[in-house]
Design a protein around this motif. Sequence first.
Motif, PDB file in Angstrom:
ATOM      1  N   GLN A   2       0.855  -1.178   0.000  1.00 15.50           N
ATOM      2  CA  GLN A   2       0.000   0.000   0.000  1.00 15.50           C
ATOM      3  C   GLN A   2       0.893   1.231   0.000  1.00 15.50           C
ATOM      4  O   GLN A   2       1.845   1.332   0.748  1.00 15.50           O
ATOM      5  N   GLU A   3       0.632   2.167  -0.871  1.00 16.75           N
ATOM      6  CA  GLU A   3       1.414   3.402  -0.893  1.00 16.75           C
ATOM      7  C   GLU A   3       0.466   4.572  -1.011  1.00 16.75           C
ATOM      8  O   GLU A   3      -0.530   4.520  -1.711  1.00 16.75           O
ATOM      9  N   MET A   4       0.789   5.639  -0.306  1.00 19.00           N
ATOM     10  CA  MET A   4      -0.099   6.795  -0.300  1.00 19.00           C
ATOM     11  C   MET A   4       0.705   8.067  -0.178  1.00 19.00           C
ATOM     12  O   MET A   4       1.697   8.115   0.534  1.00 19.00           O
ATOM     13  N   GLU A   5       0.284   9.078  -0.891  1.00 17.91           N
ATOM     14  CA  GLU A   5       0.787  10.433  -0.694  1.00 17.91           C
ATOM     15  C   GLU A   5      -0.398  11.271  -0.258  1.00 17.91           C
ATOM     16  O   GLU A   5      -1.436  11.283  -0.919  1.00 17.91           O
ATOM     17  N   LEU A   6      -0.254  11.927   0.884  1.00 15.75           N
ATOM     18  CA  LEU A   6      -1.365  12.678   1.432  1.00 15.75           C
ATOM     19  C   LEU A   6      -1.676  13.876   0.543  1.00 15.75           C
ATOM     20  O   LEU A   6      -0.828  14.720   0.305  1.00 15.75           O
ATOM     21  N   ASP A   7      -2.923  13.956   0.039  1.00 16.31           N
ATOM     22  CA  ASP A   7      -3.298  15.031  -0.878  1.00 16.31           C
ATOM     23  C   ASP A   7      -3.144  16.395  -0.219  1.00 16.31           C
ATOM     24  O   ASP A   7      -2.700  17.361  -0.832  1.00 16.31           O
ATOM     25  N   GLU A   8      -3.510  16.472   1.080  1.00 13.79           N
ATOM     26  CA  GLU A   8      -3.490  17.763   1.742  1.00 13.79           C
ATOM     27  C   GLU A   8      -2.089  18.150   2.196  1.00 13.79           C
ATOM     28  O   GLU A   8      -1.845  19.284   2.569  1.00 13.79           O
ATOM     29  N   ALA A   9      -1.153  17.223   2.195  1.00 10.23           N
ATOM     30  CA  ALA A   9       0.204  17.517   2.652  1.00 10.23           C
ATOM     31  C   ALA A   9       1.190  16.576   1.968  1.00 10.23           C
ATOM     32  O   ALA A   9       1.588  15.573   2.541  1.00 10.23           O
ATOM     33  N   PRO A  10       1.601  16.906   0.747  1.00 12.86           N
ATOM     34  CA  PRO A  10       2.504  16.024   0.009  1.00 12.86           C
ATOM     35  C   PRO A  10       3.925  16.032   0.533  1.00 12.86           C
ATOM     36  O   PRO A  10       4.824  15.533  -0.122  1.00 12.86           O
ATOM     37  N   LEU A  11       4.144  16.613   1.717  1.00 11.57           N
ATOM     38  CA  LEU A  11       5.465  16.625   2.326  1.00 11.57           C
ATOM     39  C   LEU A  11       5.811  15.282   2.957  1.00 11.57           C
ATOM     40  O   LEU A  11       6.955  15.052   3.334  1.00 11.57           O
ATOM     41  N   VAL A  12       4.830  14.403   3.087  1.00  8.53           N
ATOM     42  CA  VAL A  12       5.025  13.104   3.732  1.00  8.53           C
ATOM     43  C   VAL A  12       4.463  12.005   2.846  1.00  8.53           C
ATOM     44  O   VAL A  12       3.358  12.123   2.321  1.00  8.53           O
ATOM     45  N   ARG A  13       5.239  10.965   2.652  1.00 13.23           N
ATOM     46  CA  ARG A  13       4.776   9.790   1.929  1.00 13.23           C
ATOM     47  C   ARG A  13       4.984   8.557   2.805  1.00 13.23           C
ATOM     48  O   ARG A  13       5.904   8.523   3.612  1.00 13.23           O
ATOM     49  N   TYR A  14       4.119   7.568   2.641  1.00 14.18           N
ATOM     50  CA  TYR A  14       4.361   6.322   3.363  1.00 14.18           C
ATOM     51  C   TYR A  14       3.891   5.128   2.545  1.00 14.18           C
ATOM     52  O   TYR A  14       3.018   5.233   1.689  1.00 14.18           O
ATOM     53  N   SER A  15       4.513   3.994   2.820  1.00 23.15           N
ATOM     54  CA  SER A  15       4.102   2.744   2.208  1.00 23.15           C
ATOM     55  C   SER A  15       4.213   1.654   3.263  1.00 23.15           C
ATOM     56  O   SER A  15       4.985   1.770   4.227  1.00 23.15           O
ATOM     57  N   VAL A  16       3.437   0.595   3.101  1.00 23.67           N
ATOM     58  CA  VAL A  16       3.454  -0.540   4.027  1.00 23.67           C
ATOM     59  C   VAL A  16       3.687  -1.809   3.230  1.00 23.67           C
ATOM     60  O   VAL A  16       2.943  -2.109   2.290  1.00 23.67           O
ATOM     61  N   GLU A  17       4.715  -2.538   3.603  1.00 20.36           N
ATOM     62  CA  GLU A  17       5.032  -3.794   2.927  1.00 20.36           C
ATOM     63  C   GLU A  17       5.705  -4.743   3.909  1.00 20.36           C
ATOM     64  O   GLU A  17       6.633  -4.352   4.625  1.00 20.36           O
ATOM     65  N   GLU A  18       5.210  -5.958   3.969  1.00 16.20           N
ATOM     66  CA  GLU A  18       5.762  -7.001   4.841  1.00 16.20           C
ATOM     67  C   GLU A  18       5.870  -6.531   6.287  1.00 16.20           C
ATOM     68  O   GLU A  18       6.844  -6.798   6.989  1.00 16.20           O
ATOM     69  N   GLY A  19       4.855  -5.828   6.749  1.00 11.34           N
ATOM     70  CA  GLY A  19       4.806  -5.405   8.144  1.00 11.34           C
ATOM     71  C   GLY A  19       5.570  -4.145   8.462  1.00 11.34           C
ATOM     72  O   GLY A  19       5.543  -3.671   9.597  1.00 11.34           O
ATOM     73  N   VAL A  20       6.273  -3.566   7.480  1.00 13.54           N
ATOM     74  CA  VAL A  20       7.072  -2.362   7.712  1.00 13.54           C
ATOM     75  C   VAL A  20       6.388  -1.160   7.079  1.00 13.54           C
ATOM     76  O   VAL A  20       6.103  -1.157   5.883  1.00 13.54           O
ATOM     77  N   MET A  21       6.124  -0.138   7.886  1.00 12.52           N
ATOM     78  CA  MET A  21       5.676   1.137   7.344  1.00 12.52           C
ATOM     79  C   MET A  21       6.905   2.013   7.141  1.00 12.52           C
ATOM     80  O   MET A  21       7.601   2.357   8.098  1.00 12.52           O
ATOM     81  N   THR A  22       7.185   2.358   5.891  1.00 10.76           N
ATOM     82  CA  THR A  22       8.269   3.278   5.576  1.00 10.76           C
ATOM     83  C   THR A  22       7.675   4.667   5.413  1.00 10.76           C
ATOM     84  O   THR A  22       6.865   4.902   4.520  1.00 10.76           O
ATOM     85  N   LEU A  23       8.068   5.578   6.289  1.00  8.50           N
ATOM     86  CA  LEU A  23       7.525   6.924   6.316  1.00  8.50           C
ATOM     87  C   LEU A  23       8.637   7.876   5.866  1.00  8.50           C
ATOM     88  O   LEU A  23       9.686   7.959   6.497  1.00  8.50           O
ATOM     89  N   THR A  24       8.401   8.568   4.763  1.00  5.49           N
ATOM     90  CA  THR A  24       9.431   9.384   4.136  1.00  5.49           C
ATOM     91  C   THR A  24       9.106  10.864   4.221  1.00  5.49           C
ATOM     92  O   THR A  24       8.038  11.306   3.795  1.00  5.49           O
ATOM     93  N   LEU A  25      10.033  11.627   4.778  1.00  2.57           N
ATOM     94  CA  LEU A  25       9.926  13.088   4.765  1.00  2.57           C
ATOM     95  C   LEU A  25      10.335  13.558   3.378  1.00  2.57           C
ATOM     96  O   LEU A  25      11.408  13.214   2.889  1.00  2.57           O
ATOM     97  N   ASP A  26       9.497  14.382   2.753  1.00  2.00           N
ATOM     98  CA  ASP A  26       9.718  14.715   1.343  1.00  2.00           C
ATOM     99  C   ASP A  26       9.603  16.212   1.086  1.00  2.00           C
ATOM    100  O   ASP A  26       9.042  16.634   0.080  1.00  2.00           O
TER     101      ASP A  26
END
Length: 278
Positions: A2-26
């Motif tokens: 699952q991957e998502m970029e927040l529409d209201e705040a594209p400064l943060v992206r995250y994805s979830v794979e194999e139990g790990v949420m990777t949260l990226t400051l962008d």
Amino acid sequence: MQEMELDEAPLVRYSVEEGVMTLTLDGAANGNALTVAMTEALSDVLENVNRRDDVHCLLLRSSSKHFCTGGNVKDMQSGKDLMDGGIEQVRERLRRSLHRITRALNELDVPSICAVNGAAVGAGCDLALMCDIRLAGTRAVFAESFLRLGLVSGIGGAWFLSRIVGPAKALELTLTSEFLDAEAAKRLGIVTSVYPDDALDREALALAQRIAGSPPLALRMAKKLVRESSQCTLSAALEMAANMQAILLCGSEHKQAVSGFLEQQARQKSLRTECGAA
């Protein structure tokens, strides 16, 4: 995945794979500064982690050359963003905005890993300190640099830093605004490992996946036991350990883990026997 970029705040992206949420400051344009927009976007994701059964470890990273440069100095000069208004307004904004990040990270049920790939200064350094495990690339730098701007840490860094390096060293780092390179940070226990910059993300993800592969309930209890035990008496720690262990010993997760362990041992023994016979 699952991957998502927040529409209201594209400064943060995250994805979830194999139990790990990777949260990226962008927010590369301003060094991932903790503006109101960045703070709210980050807080919104972090506050939702404990509600997700598919997340067993959080990995916090940056997509730019800096991890997080803290507050935006230009906004400080102009009195905008977090700094807008008088004392009461600014204090309340700190409580309702920046402190959301602090509470969310400190109250995470799952382990958190921070991969620092560049500058982590001021509130950016504090953000890294809030994570359970910190890794660094070779060009990472850390600094409690608030006094350079006539400030103190307003996001809780003093609480975290003193518990990691001890009160005396925390005072020295705070009062001198000293910049630490990755190896110096490792010697102080601020980070546990230093990797080549091009290997940092890979190594951080591998560690997160390894942690996320543990039985979920036991994983959360293990984190809580270690953190709470560091701040309570031995008697209280033993009582908590007994309660947690009893719950786990009587649960299906433990029984499945034991069965899997014994099956793996049997397979390995069978393979050794076959190799010996050959």
